[in-house]
Design a protein around this motif. Sequence first.
Motif, PDB file in Angstrom:
ATOM      1  N   SER A  72       0.832  -1.205   0.000  1.00 38.00           N
ATOM      2  CA  SER A  72       0.000   0.000   0.000  1.00 38.00           C
ATOM      3  C   SER A  72       0.864   1.251   0.000  1.00 38.00           C
ATOM      4  CB  SER A  72      -0.934  -0.002   1.212  1.00 38.00           C
ATOM      5  OG  SER A  72      -0.196  -0.049   2.423  1.00 38.00           O
ATOM      6  N   CYS A 109      -5.589   4.174   0.236  1.00 42.31           N
ATOM      7  CA  CYS A 109      -4.666   3.324  -0.527  1.00 42.31           C
ATOM      8  C   CYS A 109      -4.545   1.941   0.109  1.00 42.31           C
ATOM      9  CB  CYS A 109      -3.293   3.982  -0.622  1.00 42.31           C
ATOM     10  SG  CYS A 109      -3.277   5.447  -1.672  1.00 42.31           S
ATOM     11  N   GLU A 110      -4.582   1.882   1.418  1.00 43.06           N
ATOM     12  CA  GLU A 110      -4.550   0.587   2.103  1.00 43.06           C
ATOM     13  C   GLU A 110      -5.779  -0.237   1.721  1.00 43.06           C
ATOM     14  OE1 GLU A 110      -4.278   1.570   6.203  1.00 43.06           O
ATOM     15  OE2 GLU A 110      -2.110   1.947   6.148  1.00 43.06           O
ATOM     16  N   PHE A 112      -5.491  -1.319  -1.958  1.00 41.02           N
ATOM     17  CA  PHE A 112      -4.483  -2.375  -2.115  1.00 41.02           C
ATOM     18  C   PHE A 112      -5.021  -3.716  -1.626  1.00 41.02           C
ATOM     19  CE2 PHE A 112      -0.965  -5.013  -0.688  1.00 41.02           C
ATOM     20  CZ  PHE A 112      -0.166  -5.023  -1.827  1.00 41.02           C
TER      21      PHE A 112
END
Length: 280
Positions: free
Chosen positions: A235, A255-256, A259
Motif C-alpha cells: 500500500s 490506498c490501504e 491495495f
Amino acid sequence: MTFDNYLQKLELTPPAQPDIVFLRRFMARHIERFTFNNIAVLLNEPLPLDTESLLDKIVQRGAGGYCFEHNRIAYELLSSLGYSTRLVLGRVLNNNIRPVPRTHRLTLVELEGETYLVDVGFGGSCPIGPIALNIQVPQQAGLDQFWVRAIDNDEYELVQHHVDGPFILYRFDMAQYTEADCAMGHFYSHKHPDAVFVNNLVVSRKTPTEVLMLTNHRFTHRTENQDVETIIDSSDRLFTLLTQTFGLCIEHEICEFLFERYVAPKLAASELQITSSGRG
C-alpha cells in the motif's frame, strides 16, 4: 465552477471561432492534466453526471474520472465554444469481438468539412488528438497511431496500430443518443457486479511523449524507446504512485483499502499463475 476555470487549468484561450488547432491543444492538455481513474467507483462514492459536479470533481479537485465524466465536460465545453458536437456511445472490445453493452461515451466533431473522433476518456489507449473519420491511414496522436474504419451495419471502429497488427479498441454507430442513454451506460459501468471498473483499479495519464498506466498491481511507464513495468506490492508503493506520479490527493488509508481489496488479490493470483507455470 465555470468553463473559464476549466480553460484556465488547461492554460488555453478560447478561439475566435472553432478551429482544429484549439481542438488538438485542448485534447492533449486535458488528457495530460486530468487523470483517468475509477477510484470513486471502487470507493462506492456518488457519481453524478451533471456538469457542475463534474467540473468540481475533475477540474477543481483534480480527482479525475472515467469516460462518462471526462467526455461529458469535454462535450459541454466544445459545444459552448461553438463546435458542432455529437454525442456517441460505443462498445468496448479491446480486440475481443463479443456482444457487450454500450459503456463508452465519446464525441464526434464536425469541422471544416471533416468529422473527427474526439475522446478524452479512454485511459491509456486514448488518442491525445482528434482522429479524422475520412482518413483511412494511421494518424499519429502522441506515441500511438489510430484510424477509424467503417464496418457492416453502419458501424465504425477505432483501431490502434500495434506492432503485431490492428487492435480494435471500440465500435460505435451514428444513432441518436441522449444523456438518458449515458445514464444507463454509466449505471452499468459503476454498479453492475461484472463491470470492469467495479472489479479493477485503473489509473492512467498520457502526454505526447509518455504513457503512465496502472492496472491493479502492474504499473507501466511507456516512452518512445521502452516500456518499464513495476509491480505494486504494498500500500505504501500504491500511495507513492498515486500521489507523486499521478498527482492525486488521496489518503494513505484509502490506498490501504484499495491495495487490500483490489491490488493484492490480483498480485497473489499472478504469482500463483507464475508458480504453476514453472511447475508445469
